[in-house]
Design an enzyme around this catalytic site. Sequence first.
Site, short mmCIF file in Angstrom:
data_model
loop_
_atom_site.label_atom_id
_atom_site.label_comp_id
_atom_site.label_asym_id
_atom_site.label_seq_id
_atom_site.Cartn_x
_atom_site.Cartn_y
_atom_site.Cartn_z
CG ASP A 240 -22.33 -21.34 35.84
OD1 ASP A 240 -21.13 -21.16 35.52
OD2 ASP A 240 -23.01 -22.28 35.38
CG HIS A 241 -16.61 -20.76 38.64
ND1 HIS A 241 -17.06 -22.05 38.69
CD2 HIS A 241 -15.41 -20.82 38.02
CE1 HIS A 241 -16.17 -22.84 38.13
NE2 HIS A 241 -15.14 -22.12 37.72
CG HIS B 150 -19.28 -24.37 34.60
ND1 HIS B 150 -19.89 -23.60 35.55
CD2 HIS B 150 -18.48 -25.24 35.28
CE1 HIS B 150 -19.47 -23.99 36.76
NE2 HIS B 150 -18.64 -24.98 36.62
C1 BG6 Z 1 -16.18 -26.85 38.66
C2 BG6 Z 1 -16.20 -28.33 38.41
O1 BG6 Z 1 -17.47 -26.33 38.68
O2 BG6 Z 1 -15.44 -26.21 37.64
C3 BG6 Z 1 -14.80 -28.89 38.31
O3 BG6 Z 1 -16.90 -28.97 39.47
C4 BG6 Z 1 -14.01 -28.13 37.29
O4 BG6 Z 1 -14.83 -30.28 37.98
C5 BG6 Z 1 -14.08 -26.64 37.56
O5 BG6 Z 1 -12.67 -28.57 37.34
C6 BG6 Z 1 -13.42 -25.87 36.45
O6 BG6 Z 1 -13.37 -24.51 36.77
P1 BG6 Z 1 -12.24 -23.59 36.17
O7 BG6 Z 1 -12.62 -22.21 36.57
O8 BG6 Z 1 -10.95 -24.04 36.77
O9 BG6 Z 1 -12.27 -23.82 34.69
#
Ligand code: BG6
Length: 515
Positions: free
Chosen positions: A200-201, A264
């Site tokens: 989960d980044h 997230h």
């Molecule tokens: C992803 C989603 O997991 O996270 C995307 O599938 C979203 O829809 C993205 O835009 C957002 O990541 P970050 O790191 O750019 O906020």
Amino acid sequence: MSADDPIHNPFRENFSSRQNPDSCVLVIFGATGDLTHRKLIPALYNLAVDGDLPTPQRVVGFARREKSDEVFRAGLEDVNRKVSRQGHDDALWAQFSQTITYHRGEFQDTDDYRSLAKKLDAIHDENVALGNRLFYIASAPEFFDEILIGLKEAGLNEAKPGCWSRVVVEKPFGTDLTSAEHLNQMVGQTFPEKDTYRIDHYLGKETAQNLMVLRFANTIFEPLWNQHHVEAVQITCSEHLGMEGGRGGYYDKSGALRDMVQNHLLQLLSLVAMEPPTDLSADGVRDEKVKVIRSLRPLIGAKAVGENVIRAQYTAGSIGGQEVVGYRQEDRVNPESLTESYVALRVHIDTWRWSGVPFFIRMGKRLPKKATEISIHFKKPPCVLFNRQTSANNQNVLVIRIQPDEGHSLRITSKVPGSALRLEPVKMDFRYRTSFGKASPEAYERLLLDAMAGDATLFARRDEVEEAWRFIDEIEKAWHSGDSPLPMAEYPAGSWGPEAADDLLQQHGQIWRRL
Ligand code: BG6
């Protein structure tokens, strides 16, 4: 022992003695995809630039298209040049890219995994330090099962003596509880939980990691971090992007709730609301996080969902002076789509600490800007001395900016200089960039290193994922079943979302923060 003697300090221990990442071969399934090009390879390149990548190190890209190593590397180079956090240096890239090779294979063909196994054995024979294997499943989710089966049939899930074999699984981790349980079962039959890394980044973002430090390495916040002092909590993820790059096809089957909230935003919520863990081990932290998700008051049935969750789609509008189409007109989106591009929720965590405190969560595409933040809204002071002047405006608010402009700010009330007694809110501000003089690493940099080091703290555990789906499924059910579907609101692209979302807060005397 005197009070000044060093005591057992889990922060110090964990941070200083964290295992070093091991050399390994990183095998990426779905190597021709966007994630590999835009995130994984640039993360590895930047780690190499900083000297943080263990050496030796190899990357093997596995995908269906016919490609030579050179063509594969050239495609990666093109993108790295555009997106790399620390720029692109030709000489460094030339050296780094030599560690990357390509393996053409069909996800469902066992022979292709056998030939992969041979290739990995040959790499190991050449260099004894390269017996560890990190399998990164970055393909489209419909191939997850086939890849796990292929790995097992070729015996690649079994670690070589004295080495390890681990799997990283990208999101989406299922589309509901049933599919997540199925995927967990598939993964569990192939790799033990300790070798499974569900990514989960958001957990790899520097500011998300700092949440625990803010709460448990300072004395001033934690005593206030409860229902006695906190009036409400807001978590906002706003994005200006729509369905660029053909994303509409995936997104229209997913929607904001599944795409961002299930993973997230509930992860951020659990970091904000969890009890202090007894230690910083992966399970110590995840045990506390999962309790938060388990304590979410379920929203069951059309009434509860209708009162606490607002869904909406954007209509045509303008962002940064550019005209953009509405959600239903986007490429690969069904013109009659009932998928939400915006969702706002009011949730309650039924624990002693949070009893009665509403948590407001919102996520939307095509909002005015890209920003993610958490704000803790403290109770207003008693209306005794400055009663006429006390308004929502001088409520203390602690803002944790997850991105961009990472940092924290605390809103306090101050007297405006002059002979009249006038109060105004002012801000105490901490910015990562100013305080530490450098940009934070990308989330994938940290997470790849952690997987190489065998540290699963920043990865979701099986029960966390399933509990989150259990909560989300009820909302999806109320939206999509029943005779009278719940309303789908609209908001013009470039606005802050539908008015209905403001009503969620109004009865609590709150308004959404303008980011
Ligand atoms: C992803 C989603 O997991 O996270 C995307 O599938 C979203 O829809 C993205 O835009 C957002 O990541 P970050 O790191 O750019 O906020």
